[in-house]
Enzyme design. Sequence first.
Site, PDB file in Angstrom:
ATOM      1  N   GLU A 277       3.066   8.882   4.900  1.00 10.71           N
ATOM      2  CA  GLU A 277       1.754   9.172   5.484  1.00 10.71           C
ATOM      3  C   GLU A 277       1.840   9.367   6.996  1.00 10.71           C
ATOM      4  O   GLU A 277       1.038   8.829   7.757  1.00 10.71           O
ATOM      5  CB  GLU A 277       0.756   8.067   5.119  1.00 10.71           C
ATOM      6  CG  GLU A 277       0.581   7.935   3.615  1.00 10.71           C
ATOM      7  CD  GLU A 277      -0.458   6.900   3.190  1.00 10.71           C
ATOM      8  OE1 GLU A 277      -0.709   5.952   3.941  1.00 10.71           O
ATOM      9  OE2 GLU A 277      -1.003   7.057   2.086  1.00 10.71           O
ATOM     10  N   ASP A 356      -1.506   3.681  -5.950  1.00  5.01           N
ATOM     11  CA  ASP A 356      -1.983   3.033  -4.735  1.00  5.01           C
ATOM     12  C   ASP A 356      -3.134   2.073  -5.017  1.00  5.01           C
ATOM     13  O   ASP A 356      -4.277   2.375  -4.674  1.00  5.01           O
ATOM     14  CB  ASP A 356      -2.430   4.121  -3.742  1.00  5.01           C
ATOM     15  CG  ASP A 356      -2.621   3.562  -2.339  1.00  5.01           C
ATOM     16  OD1 ASP A 356      -2.301   2.393  -2.134  1.00  5.01           O
ATOM     17  OD2 ASP A 356      -3.097   4.324  -1.473  1.00  5.01           O
ATOM     18  N   GLU A 384      -9.525  -2.440  -1.056  1.00  7.92           N
ATOM     19  CA  GLU A 384      -9.696  -1.034  -0.680  1.00  7.92           C
ATOM     20  C   GLU A 384     -10.314  -0.199  -1.804  1.00  7.92           C
ATOM     21  O   GLU A 384     -11.285   0.512  -1.593  1.00  7.92           O
ATOM     22  CB  GLU A 384      -8.344  -0.452  -0.269  1.00  7.92           C
ATOM     23  CG  GLU A 384      -8.414   1.031   0.038  1.00  7.92           C
ATOM     24  CD  GLU A 384      -7.106   1.595   0.570  1.00  7.92           C
ATOM     25  OE1 GLU A 384      -6.130   0.839   0.692  1.00  7.92           O
ATOM     26  OE2 GLU A 384      -7.072   2.807   0.853  1.00  7.92           O
TER      27      GLU A 384
HETATM   28  O1  GCW Z   1      -3.710   2.822   0.325  1.00  8.86           O
HETATM   29  C1  GCW Z   1      -3.226   3.444   1.436  1.00  8.86           C
HETATM   30  C2  GCW Z   1      -4.265   3.207   2.465  1.00  8.86           C
HETATM   31  C3  GCW Z   1      -3.736   3.325   3.866  1.00  8.86           C
HETATM   32  C4  GCW Z   1      -2.534   2.409   3.988  1.00  8.86           C
HETATM   33  C5  GCW Z   1      -1.491   2.852   2.976  1.00  8.86           C
HETATM   34  C6  GCW Z   1      -0.250   1.975   2.970  1.00  8.86           C
HETATM   35  C7  GCW Z   1      -1.710   1.171   5.853  1.00  8.86           C
HETATM   36  O2  GCW Z   1      -5.321   4.077   2.225  1.00  8.86           O
HETATM   37  O3  GCW Z   1      -4.758   2.959   4.736  1.00  8.86           O
HETATM   38  O4  GCW Z   1      -2.007   2.406   5.290  1.00  8.86           O
HETATM   39  O5  GCW Z   1      -2.032   2.787   1.690  1.00  8.86           O
HETATM   40  O6  GCW Z   1      -0.157   1.109   2.119  1.00  8.86           O
HETATM   41  O7  GCW Z   1       0.617   2.154   3.813  1.00  8.86           O
END
Ligand code: GCW
Length: 667
Positions: A277, A356, A384
């Site tokens: 990311e 995720d 989240e």
């Molecule tokens: O789930 C995603 C989140 C990001 C997060 C990423 C991760 C810290 O939306 O905000 O970043 O995972 O776990 O690195």
Amino acid sequence: MSPLPQHADHAWLRPDAGTELGSRAVALDAAGGLAETVRAELETLTARHGGSIVEPADAAVVLTTAERAEVSADLGALPGEGFALVHGGGRLTVVGSSDRGLLYGYHHVRRAGSGVLDAADGTETHAPTQPIRMLDHWDNVAVHPGMGQVERGYAGGSLFYDNGRLRPNLSRVEHYARLLASVGINRVALNNVNVHALEARLLTDGIGDVVRLAEVFRPQGIAVYLSVSFNSPVVLGGLPTADPLDESVRAWWAGAVDRVYDAIPDFGGFVVKADSEGQPGPFGYGRSHADGANMLAKPLARHGGDVFWRAFVYNHRQDWRDRSTDRARAAYDHFAPLDGTFDDNVVLQVKHGPMDFQVREPVSPVIGAMPTTRLALELQVTQEYTGQQQHVCYLAPLWSQVLDFPFGDDGAPTVGDIVSGSDDAPSGGVVAVSNVGGDEHWTGHPFAQANLYALGRLAWDPTLDAATILDEWLAETYDDEAVREAVRSIMTGSWQTYERYTAPLGVGWMVRPGRHYGPDVDGYEYTPWGTYHFADRDGIGVDRTVATGTGYAGMYPEPWACRFERPETTPDELLLFFHHVPYTHRLHSGTTVIQHIYDTHFEGVEQVERMVATWESVRDRAPQAVVERVQRRLEEQLRSAVEWRDQINTYFYRKSGIPDEQGRTIH
Ligand code: GCW
């Protein structure tokens, strides 16, 4: 500088609890920093509840360590961090393997009350299953545009930092550290894995802040870690490269690590999100993740530190038209071939599912595929994708299910077994993203405190039952039995309730992009993030089979590969994760996919309506601040659940043209 509210809400360490231990004659015979913590706890507890601190000969309860214990029982070698409870000679002796074991023994006895204090003569020992029990904070030192201060934080700003600086008053952090120690957490990472410019400096000129936080966590037996940027040699050191095989880069890291340990001799180590990311990583230099992790591991090893290297690596710039790329495969494809190539002090930190932190995912196949690598299970306490601490969602049943998953036939090692370590790969443990912040109730939704509590308890002992943990937490948190009963009924099954009114049958996502709150069925469908449901007029789901799909199902050992390969043997709750099926496909439950979608979405909302009524029934009995906060959150949960129900049901009715068998309102 915005001062934090003081902690009127003590979470599960209510000053008026612990009466049983606090009203007795107690002795402490132990040395060490953590024994001093136990002494301070005992002084406060006995002063409050009418007990006293006396000489061992006069005590009903003696707290001591193995080297000093005078008990007739043969304790053998107590496991590290463990403790024994020895009833005999008219007293209870709590024997810690060390002062750390004693701290955990103290909290056990305080929590358990008379059931343990007055037990029959005999000896029992307790020890954590996982030596590594860690919380990661996604806190930024400064507020970041669009993301707030704590990434995916739903409880106000950071407990540690305000306005770009460490808070001068760390008294709430002190209480937080006590809360963590009381459930056995022994490590925290202090900053976000997405390391921004200011936060990168915690490693160098910001180390003074880390020193101060380490001073607060140390008395509770908690080591501090930093998330570091892989590009630190460039952004902090001014080097032209961060190539892990470059000698000047290695020398830079060695110097940086030595300076951290000069300041904090018991520093834990680093957490790294690399090539993920947008974060920099070894791929940028044509190197492997083992090259990157081992480069950091070497200087840390000289001081006894570890690297927690995250396996959350995938292509977030995917073309949605490309059906050959499957995000679920990414961690396995990247990391499984590297098994056995990581240094001994590298822990590969693997999210529990391949995507995720969705409300339902299969267990990540990476965990079964790297037998000679230290693996940590990464869980997300911050909600989240599970309601963002607006919705009640007790996550312990989800985590138990993950920890109990056997990589093979019944009796094969479970996820809990694998991360607790073996001769080939010592423990990587359990790591979880914290859900606390500066909020007066710590976690936004007061009931989300239970998730933090449960995380610690399950990391200590993955076989604990989620309902038992909930009862423990309730007993510690609320003193009124009717309130406990109401909260128990609201929280039990709340994970499934959330699942019912959101994305169906393991398909995931369908949330608003970016914010990840509220429904948006096609929000991610044509984006580069690799998170698709492929709904059309005939059916829905992702074909991840070996025969006709992405091949993901084949990444599991048997019997799972075969089971996940066929819709008939895939558990209903994961059907759409593994298969694209017609809306008329009949589930094991006997109903069709489309009818299941309608039924669960109506049921989910009805369950939230019952939660609202249950809370209303105890509104005169719970602490007023909690009553109001919970009521507002339940109102929002109900509003949001209705929105989810109506959007999901309408979307699939329009797609399929199949009406609800019961003729309920679908817009
Ligand atoms: O789930 C995603 C989140 C990001 C997060 C990423 C991760 C810290 O939306 O905000 O970043 O995972 O776990 O690195």
